[in-house]
Design a protein around this motif. Structure first.
Motif, PDB file in Angstrom:
ATOM      1  N   LYS A   1     -10.100  10.569  -8.533  1.00 19.80           N
ATOM      2  CA  LYS A   1      -8.884  11.424  -8.331  1.00 19.80           C
ATOM      3  C   LYS A   1      -8.186  10.810  -7.325  1.00 19.80           C
ATOM      4  N   LYS A   2      -8.813  10.550  -6.230  1.00 21.81           N
ATOM      5  CA  LYS A   2      -8.056   9.891  -4.949  1.00 21.81           C
ATOM      6  C   LYS A   2      -7.489   8.580  -5.269  1.00 21.81           C
ATOM      7  N   PHE A   3      -8.454   7.618  -5.961  1.00 21.24           N
ATOM      8  CA  PHE A   3      -8.027   6.540  -6.514  1.00 21.24           C
ATOM      9  C   PHE A   3      -6.624   6.543  -7.373  1.00 21.24           C
ATOM     10  N   LEU A   4      -6.618   7.454  -8.229  1.00 15.30           N
ATOM     11  CA  LEU A   4      -5.172   7.489  -8.907  1.00 15.30           C
ATOM     12  C   LEU A   4      -4.157   8.343  -8.124  1.00 15.30           C
ATOM     13  N   GLU A   5      -4.451   8.956  -7.279  1.00 18.69           N
ATOM     14  CA  GLU A   5      -3.475   9.475  -6.493  1.00 18.69           C
ATOM     15  C   GLU A   5      -2.883   8.625  -5.363  1.00 18.69           C
ATOM     16  N   GLU A   6      -3.566   7.576  -5.071  1.00 19.04           N
ATOM     17  CA  GLU A   6      -3.022   6.663  -3.900  1.00 19.04           C
ATOM     18  C   GLU A   6      -2.218   5.858  -4.304  1.00 19.04           C
ATOM     19  N   ASP A   7      -1.971   5.341  -5.610  1.00 21.28           N
ATOM     20  CA  ASP A   7      -0.905   4.648  -6.085  1.00 21.28           C
ATOM     21  C   ASP A   7      -0.370   5.096  -7.519  1.00 21.28           C
ATOM     22  N   ALA A   8       0.828   5.268  -7.606  1.00 22.17           N
ATOM     23  CA  ALA A   8       1.370   5.703  -9.185  1.00 22.17           C
ATOM     24  C   ALA A   8       1.166   4.565 -10.123  1.00 22.17           C
TER      25      ALA A   8
ATOM     26  N   ASN B   1      -1.812   2.941 -10.494  1.00 23.68           N
ATOM     27  CA  ASN B   1      -3.003   3.302 -10.910  1.00 23.68           C
ATOM     28  C   ASN B   1      -2.925   4.101 -12.047  1.00 23.68           C
ATOM     29  N   LYS B   2      -2.350   5.481 -11.990  1.00 22.51           N
ATOM     30  CA  LYS B   2      -2.059   6.218 -12.902  1.00 22.51           C
ATOM     31  C   LYS B   2      -1.491   5.757 -14.124  1.00 22.51           C
ATOM     32  N   GLU B   3      -0.458   4.697 -14.125  1.00 22.66           N
ATOM     33  CA  GLU B   3      -0.089   4.066 -15.506  1.00 22.66           C
ATOM     34  C   GLU B   3      -1.152   3.294 -16.082  1.00 22.66           C
ATOM     35  N   LEU B   4      -2.050   2.380 -15.026  1.00 25.80           N
ATOM     36  CA  LEU B   4      -3.004   1.689 -15.715  1.00 25.80           C
ATOM     37  C   LEU B   4      -4.091   2.462 -16.344  1.00 25.80           C
ATOM     38  N   TYR B   5      -4.389   3.747 -15.780  1.00 27.70           N
ATOM     39  CA  TYR B   5      -5.195   4.555 -16.363  1.00 27.70           C
ATOM     40  C   TYR B   5      -4.967   5.030 -17.861  1.00 27.70           C
ATOM     41  N   VAL B   6      -3.704   5.449 -17.840  1.00 25.89           N
ATOM     42  CA  VAL B   6      -3.130   5.958 -19.082  1.00 25.89           C
ATOM     43  C   VAL B   6      -3.040   4.897 -20.186  1.00 25.89           C
ATOM     44  N   GLN B   7      -2.613   3.628 -20.151  1.00 25.23           N
ATOM     45  CA  GLN B   7      -2.675   2.446 -20.797  1.00 25.23           C
ATOM     46  C   GLN B   7      -4.227   2.028 -21.293  1.00 25.23           C
ATOM     47  N   GLY B   8      -4.930   2.010 -20.152  1.00 25.03           N
ATOM     48  CA  GLY B   8      -6.111   1.263 -20.437  1.00 25.03           C
ATOM     49  C   GLY B   8      -7.273   2.432 -21.179  1.00 25.03           C
ATOM     50  N   ILE B   9      -7.276   3.712 -20.631  1.00 25.85           N
ATOM     51  CA  ILE B   9      -8.041   4.477 -21.249  1.00 25.85           C
ATOM     52  C   ILE B   9      -7.737   5.309 -22.420  1.00 25.85           C
ATOM     53  N   ILE B  10      -6.565   5.868 -22.109  1.00 24.11           N
ATOM     54  CA  ILE B  10      -5.959   6.759 -23.272  1.00 24.11           C
ATOM     55  C   ILE B  10      -5.527   5.842 -24.335  1.00 24.11           C
ATOM     56  N   PHE B  11      -4.751   4.720 -24.316  1.00 28.12           N
ATOM     57  CA  PHE B  11      -4.082   3.925 -25.374  1.00 28.12           C
ATOM     58  C   PHE B  11      -5.096   2.952 -25.828  1.00 28.12           C
ATOM     59  N   LYS B  12      -6.286   2.691 -24.834  1.00 30.51           N
ATOM     60  CA  LYS B  12      -7.388   1.744 -25.196  1.00 30.51           C
ATOM     61  C   LYS B  12      -6.897   0.267 -25.087  1.00 30.51           C
ATOM     62  N   ASN B  13      -6.061  -0.080 -24.164  1.00 28.78           N
ATOM     63  CA  ASN B  13      -5.540  -1.395 -23.943  1.00 28.78           C
ATOM     64  C   ASN B  13      -6.597  -2.349 -23.184  1.00 28.78           C
ATOM     65  N   ASP B  14      -7.347  -3.382 -23.740  1.00 25.45           N
ATOM     66  CA  ASP B  14      -8.243  -3.859 -22.913  1.00 25.45           C
ATOM     67  C   ASP B  14      -7.500  -4.458 -21.581  1.00 25.45           C
TER      68      ASP B  14
ATOM     69  N   PHE C   1      -9.893  -0.837  -9.204  1.00 28.72           N
ATOM     70  CA  PHE C   1     -11.031   0.136  -8.873  1.00 28.72           C
ATOM     71  C   PHE C   1     -12.112  -0.335  -8.132  1.00 28.72           C
ATOM     72  N   ASN C   2     -12.532  -1.278  -8.409  1.00 27.23           N
ATOM     73  CA  ASN C   2     -13.645  -1.974  -7.702  1.00 27.23           C
ATOM     74  C   ASN C   2     -13.230  -2.571  -6.364  1.00 27.23           C
ATOM     75  N   ASP C   3     -11.939  -2.834  -6.184  1.00 27.11           N
ATOM     76  CA  ASP C   3     -11.205  -3.228  -4.857  1.00 27.11           C
ATOM     77  C   ASP C   3     -11.380  -2.008  -4.104  1.00 27.11           C
ATOM     78  N   TYR C   4     -11.011  -0.740  -4.852  1.00 29.82           N
ATOM     79  CA  TYR C   4     -10.727   0.420  -4.072  1.00 29.82           C
ATOM     80  C   TYR C   4     -12.221   0.913  -3.643  1.00 29.82           C
ATOM     81  N   LEU C   5     -13.114   0.666  -4.414  1.00 28.37           N
ATOM     82  CA  LEU C   5     -14.581   1.108  -3.915  1.00 28.37           C
ATOM     83  C   LEU C   5     -15.083   0.302  -2.742  1.00 28.37           C
ATOM     84  N   PHE C   6     -14.763  -1.189  -2.899  1.00 24.90           N
ATOM     85  CA  PHE C   6     -15.160  -2.038  -1.740  1.00 24.90           C
ATOM     86  C   PHE C   6     -14.400  -1.735  -0.542  1.00 24.90           C
ATOM     87  N   ARG C   7     -13.285  -1.488  -0.409  1.00 31.49           N
ATOM     88  CA  ARG C   7     -12.618  -0.647   0.805  1.00 31.49           C
ATOM     89  C   ARG C   7     -13.277   0.712   1.381  1.00 31.49           C
TER      90      ARG C   7
END
Length: 178
Positions: free
Chosen positions: A6-13, A15-28, A38-44
């Motif tokens: 949730k914090k990752f998605l709220e950090e940058d708009a 990120n939400k667009e990538l989530y919608v396109q990647g997870i919901i519309f299944k765009n690889d 997300f991996n960069d975010y976890l590393f930070r």
């Protein structure tokens, strides 16, 4: 959803667009970019956490060492006033100095120039052996009993008496006294 996501998605708009396109519309392609961000975010997050913990542990270590030093030293001029939570300066009264006691205080290497001013006496003392100087200093200047000096030097009282007598005779001859 996980609070970290949730914090990752709220950090940058974006990120939400990538989530919608990647997870919901299944765009690889969007999903790969989302995973990379997300991996960069976890590393930070992990890096910040590591740095924070390192600083906290270093601070705790410094505090512990400071406490150990305070326990060992024990004497401080500045103390924390509990009523006002501020430091106040304690003063130590000057003790009067007994200069006679200072002169008689034990010294490893006795400099008779500090005690005697007469050059003839100094030259006569320089002619004595170290043992004679030591016994004269203990018996005459410090006014200790021969028995006490004998115990300290681990020799007999007769030896102390003989060395003292020899030293005094030598001094009398050098100075020209009786």
């Amino acid at each position: 959803m996980d609070s970290l996501a949730k914090k990752f998605l709220e950090e940058d708009a974006a990120n939400k667009e990538l989530y919608v396109q990647g997870i919901i519309f299944k765009n690889d392609d969007f999903l790969d970019v989302l995973n990379q961000k997300f991996n960069d975010y976890l590393f930070r997050i992990n890096l910040y956490s590591y740095i924070r913990k390192s600083i906290v542990f270093a601070a705790m270590d410094v505090k512990q060492k400071g406490n150990e030093i305070r326990e060992k030293e024990g004497l401080y001029l500045n103390v924390l006033d509990a009523d006002f939570e501020e430091e106040k300066i304690n003063t130590i009264a000057d003790a009067p100095i007994d200069f006679i006691e200072e002169i008689y205080r034990d010294k490893e290497n006795i400099d008779y120039r500090e005690i005697f001013v007469n050059k003839k006496v100094l030259e006569a003392i320089d002619e004595l052996t170290d043992r004679q100087k030591q016994i004269i200093h203990e018996c005459i200047i410090k006014e200790k009993e021969e028995e006490m000096v004998a115990k300290e030097l681990e020799i007999s009282q007769q030896a102390v008496n003989k060395i003292k007598k020899t030293a005094l005779d030598k001094l009398r001859k050098q100075i020209g006294g009786k």
